[in-house]
Design a protein around this motif. Structure first.
Motif, PDB file in Angstrom:
ATOM      1  N   ASN A   1       0.828  -1.214   0.000  1.00  0.00           N
ATOM      2  CA  ASN A   1       0.000   0.000   0.000  1.00  0.00           C
ATOM      3  C   ASN A   1       0.857   1.258   0.000  1.00  0.00           C
ATOM      4  OD1 ASN A   1      -2.597  -1.316   0.057  1.00  0.00           O
ATOM      5  ND2 ASN A   1      -2.081  -1.906   2.151  1.00  0.00           N
ATOM      6  N   LEU A   2       1.787   1.311  -0.928  1.00  0.00           N
ATOM      7  CA  LEU A   2       2.709   2.438  -1.033  1.00  0.00           C
ATOM      8  C   LEU A   2       2.013   3.625  -1.683  1.00  0.00           C
ATOM      9  CD1 LEU A   2       6.377   2.359  -1.722  1.00  0.00           C
ATOM     10  CD2 LEU A   2       5.035   3.738  -3.284  1.00  0.00           C
ATOM     11  N   VAL A   3       2.233   4.809  -1.131  1.00  0.00           N
ATOM     12  CA  VAL A   3       1.734   6.053  -1.710  1.00  0.00           C
ATOM     13  C   VAL A   3       2.953   6.902  -2.048  1.00  0.00           C
ATOM     14  CG1 VAL A   3       0.382   8.138  -1.336  1.00  0.00           C
ATOM     15  CG2 VAL A   3      -0.383   5.971  -0.339  1.00  0.00           C
ATOM     16  N   GLY A   4       3.165   7.130  -3.328  1.00  0.00           N
ATOM     17  CA  GLY A   4       4.315   7.908  -3.768  1.00  0.00           C
ATOM     18  C   GLY A   4       4.517   7.773  -5.250  1.00  0.00           C
ATOM     19  N   THR A   5       5.657   8.272  -5.727  1.00  0.00           N
ATOM     20  CA  THR A   5       5.888   8.313  -7.168  1.00  0.00           C
ATOM     21  C   THR A   5       6.866   7.276  -7.674  1.00  0.00           C
ATOM     22  OG1 THR A   5       7.573  10.012  -6.893  1.00  0.00           O
ATOM     23  CG2 THR A   5       5.337  10.765  -7.315  1.00  0.00           C
ATOM     24  N   ALA A   6       7.727   6.696  -6.807  1.00  0.00           N
ATOM     25  CA  ALA A   6       8.713   5.754  -7.337  1.00  0.00           C
ATOM     26  C   ALA A   6       9.332   4.897  -6.247  1.00  0.00           C
ATOM     27  CB  ALA A   6       9.821   6.503  -8.064  1.00  0.00           C
ATOM     28  N   VAL A   7       9.673   3.663  -6.623  1.00  0.00           N
ATOM     29  CA  VAL A   7      10.560   2.816  -5.831  1.00  0.00           C
ATOM     30  C   VAL A   7      11.805   2.620  -6.685  1.00  0.00           C
ATOM     31  CG1 VAL A   7      10.930   0.519  -4.868  1.00  0.00           C
ATOM     32  CG2 VAL A   7       8.761   1.692  -4.504  1.00  0.00           C
ATOM     33  N   ASN A   8      12.941   3.081  -6.174  1.00  0.00           N
ATOM     34  CA  ASN A   8      14.192   3.064  -6.926  1.00  0.00           C
ATOM     35  C   ASN A   8      15.116   1.916  -6.550  1.00  0.00           C
ATOM     36  OD1 ASN A   8      13.446   5.555  -8.113  1.00  0.00           O
ATOM     37  ND2 ASN A   8      14.246   6.642  -6.346  1.00  0.00           N
ATOM     38  N   ALA A   9      14.985   1.397  -5.338  1.00  0.00           N
ATOM     39  CA  ALA A   9      15.909   0.372  -4.861  1.00  0.00           C
ATOM     40  C   ALA A   9      15.202  -0.563  -3.894  1.00  0.00           C
ATOM     41  CB  ALA A   9      17.102   1.038  -4.174  1.00  0.00           C
ATOM     42  N   LEU A  10      15.534  -1.858  -4.001  1.00  0.00           N
ATOM     43  CA  LEU A  10      15.028  -2.878  -3.087  1.00  0.00           C
ATOM     44  C   LEU A  10      16.193  -3.739  -2.635  1.00  0.00           C
ATOM     45  CD1 LEU A  10      11.922  -4.149  -5.120  1.00  0.00           C
ATOM     46  CD2 LEU A  10      11.861  -2.691  -3.087  1.00  0.00           C
ATOM     47  N   VAL A  11      16.193  -4.095  -1.354  1.00  0.00           N
ATOM     48  CA  VAL A  11      17.176  -5.029  -0.810  1.00  0.00           C
ATOM     49  C   VAL A  11      16.432  -5.972   0.121  1.00  0.00           C
ATOM     50  CG1 VAL A  11      19.189  -5.286   0.685  1.00  0.00           C
ATOM     51  CG2 VAL A  11      19.120  -3.422  -0.965  1.00  0.00           C
ATOM     52  N   LEU A  12      16.664  -7.276  -0.042  1.00  0.00           N
ATOM     53  CA  LEU A  12      16.059  -8.271   0.836  1.00  0.00           C
ATOM     54  C   LEU A  12      17.145  -8.824   1.741  1.00  0.00           C
ATOM     55  CD1 LEU A  12      13.548  -9.949   1.564  1.00  0.00           C
ATOM     56  CD2 LEU A  12      14.286 -11.600  -0.173  1.00  0.00           C
ATOM     57  N   ASN A  13      16.896  -8.767   3.068  1.00  0.00           N
ATOM     58  CA  ASN A  13      17.875  -9.250   4.034  1.00  0.00           C
ATOM     59  C   ASN A  13      17.150  -9.794   5.254  1.00  0.00           C
ATOM     60  OD1 ASN A  13      20.499  -9.706   5.079  1.00  0.00           O
ATOM     61  ND2 ASN A  13      20.371  -7.810   6.236  1.00  0.00           N
ATOM     62  N   SER A  14      17.376 -11.065   5.558  1.00  0.00           N
ATOM     63  CA  SER A  14      16.818 -11.709   6.752  1.00  0.00           C
ATOM     64  C   SER A  14      15.306 -11.541   6.866  1.00  0.00           C
ATOM     65  CB  SER A  14      17.507 -11.172   8.006  1.00  0.00           C
ATOM     66  OG  SER A  14      18.889 -11.428   7.961  1.00  0.00           O
ATOM     67  N   GLY A  15      14.587 -11.722   5.769  1.00  0.00           N
ATOM     68  CA  GLY A  15      13.132 -11.655   5.790  1.00  0.00           C
ATOM     69  C   GLY A  15      12.558 -10.255   5.754  1.00  0.00           C
ATOM     70  N   ARG A  16      13.410  -9.257   5.686  1.00  0.00           N
ATOM     71  CA  ARG A  16      12.939  -7.869   5.607  1.00  0.00           C
ATOM     72  C   ARG A  16      13.289  -7.320   4.223  1.00  0.00           C
ATOM     73  NH1 ARG A  16      15.061  -4.447  10.163  1.00  0.00           N
ATOM     74  NH2 ARG A  16      13.182  -5.163  11.207  1.00  0.00           N
ATOM     75  N   LEU A  17      12.293  -6.710   3.585  1.00  0.00           N
ATOM     76  CA  LEU A  17      12.496  -6.046   2.307  1.00  0.00           C
ATOM     77  C   LEU A  17      12.649  -4.556   2.573  1.00  0.00           C
ATOM     78  CD1 LEU A  17      12.530  -6.339  -0.839  1.00  0.00           C
ATOM     79  CD2 LEU A  17      10.087  -5.731  -0.743  1.00  0.00           C
ATOM     80  N   TYR A  18      13.828  -4.024   2.303  1.00  0.00           N
ATOM     81  CA  TYR A  18      14.061  -2.583   2.423  1.00  0.00           C
ATOM     82  C   TYR A  18      13.596  -1.939   1.130  1.00  0.00           C
ATOM     83  CZ  TYR A  18      16.923  -3.811   6.442  1.00  0.00           C
ATOM     84  OH  TYR A  18      17.355  -4.299   7.642  1.00  0.00           O
ATOM     85  N   VAL A  19      12.794  -0.900   1.267  1.00  0.00           N
ATOM     86  CA  VAL A  19      12.197  -0.217   0.124  1.00  0.00           C
ATOM     87  C   VAL A  19      12.713   1.219   0.114  1.00  0.00           C
ATOM     88  CG1 VAL A  19      10.035   0.457  -0.994  1.00  0.00           C
ATOM     89  CG2 VAL A  19      10.134  -1.659   0.357  1.00  0.00           C
ATOM     90  N   GLY A  20      13.430   1.570  -0.941  1.00  0.00           N
ATOM     91  CA  GLY A  20      13.962   2.931  -1.076  1.00  0.00           C
ATOM     92  C   GLY A  20      13.379   3.602  -2.298  1.00  0.00           C
ATOM     93  N   GLY A  21      13.023   4.865  -2.148  1.00  0.00           N
ATOM     94  CA  GLY A  21      12.458   5.574  -3.289  1.00  0.00           C
ATOM     95  C   GLY A  21      11.973   6.951  -2.929  1.00  0.00           C
ATOM     96  N   GLN A  22      10.908   7.337  -3.598  1.00  0.00           N
ATOM     97  CA  GLN A  22      10.290   8.636  -3.367  1.00  0.00           C
ATOM     98  C   GLN A  22       8.814   8.374  -3.066  1.00  0.00           C
ATOM     99  OE1 GLN A  22      10.746  11.335  -6.634  1.00  0.00           O
ATOM    100  NE2 GLN A  22       9.960  13.063  -5.495  1.00  0.00           N
ATOM    101  N   TYR A  23       8.484   8.388  -1.775  1.00  0.00           N
ATOM    102  CA  TYR A  23       7.119   8.107  -1.356  1.00  0.00           C
ATOM    103  C   TYR A  23       6.864   8.731   0.007  1.00  0.00           C
ATOM    104  CZ  TYR A  23       9.540   4.256   1.026  1.00  0.00           C
ATOM    105  OH  TYR A  23      10.406   3.516   1.774  1.00  0.00           O
ATOM    106  N   THR A  24       5.587   8.739   0.418  1.00  0.00           N
ATOM    107  CA  THR A  24       5.206   9.361   1.682  1.00  0.00           C
ATOM    108  C   THR A  24       4.582   8.392   2.672  1.00  0.00           C
ATOM    109  OG1 THR A  24       3.055   9.980   0.778  1.00  0.00           O
ATOM    110  CG2 THR A  24       4.828  11.622   0.628  1.00  0.00           C
ATOM    111  N   HIS A  25       4.033   7.276   2.183  1.00  0.00           N
ATOM    112  CA  HIS A  25       3.354   6.315   3.063  1.00  0.00           C
ATOM    113  C   HIS A  25       3.598   4.887   2.588  1.00  0.00           C
ATOM    114  CE1 HIS A  25       1.021   9.957   3.914  1.00  0.00           C
ATOM    115  NE2 HIS A  25       0.681   9.388   5.063  1.00  0.00           N
TER     116      HIS A  25
END
Length: 166
Positions: A97-121
């Motif tokens: 349920n991401l609210v924003g304009t872009a996801v630029n980078a993803l990293v998966l580590n130990s069951g956690r997905l790190y989401v990097g980009g330009q978003y607000t929620h």
């Protein structure tokens, strides 16, 4: 799909001839394509994605997390980050349920997905540019109180390195 305009079409004896200003004619893949590492052949295509895919990370079970600037996969409405199953279908149970304009980078580590980009929620929580979500449920499980846009990420040991504008 040709890589340029088609100017002429002729059908003779069940053969289709195309002429135009193109150098390549091949299958339409959309913004994601999977290739066999040995043969280079195109594998089955994922569902149609209506915008650019900027980042892909394997889920460890044959599927993928994808991020970019899209709002629809197939007929499903989904914003900028999604999970594709091993059979290339959209995992409709996973939605950050991401609210924003872009996801630029993803990293998966130990069951956690790190989401990097330009978003607000994400998941109804106020987050700006960087968050962690549970890879199985898409529930936010890491909020660094970050402010800015993340363009690149990498995990090394227990450290998460981020680059961007913040």
């Amino acid at each position: 799909m040709p890589d340029g305009p088609v100017n002429a079409i002729l059908v003779t004896n069940n053969t289709l001839y195309l002429g135009g200003d193109f150098f390549y004619l091949g299958p339409r893949t959309g913004p994601v394509a999977l290739f066999d590492q040995v043969t280079g052949g195109l594998l089955a295509a994922p569902p149609r994605i209506n915008g650019p895919v900027k980042t892909v990370v394997a889920d460890g079970s044959g599927g993928w997390f994808i991020g970019g600037t899209f709002t629809r996969i197939g007929t499903a409405l989904i914003n900028n980050v999604a999970h594709l199953n091993a059979d290339l279908t959209l995992d409709s149970s996973w939605n950050a349920n991401l609210v924003g304009t872009a996801v630029n980078a993803l990293v998966l580590n130990s069951g956690r997905l790190y989401v990097g980009g330009q978003y607000t929620h994400i998941g109804g929580q106020l987050l700006s540019g960087l968050a962690g979500v549970d890879a199985s449920t898409a529930v936010v499980n890491w909020n660094p109180a970050f402010s800015g846009t993340v363009s690149a990420m990498r995990v090394s040991g227990s450290l998460l390195f981020v680059g961007g504008l913040f």
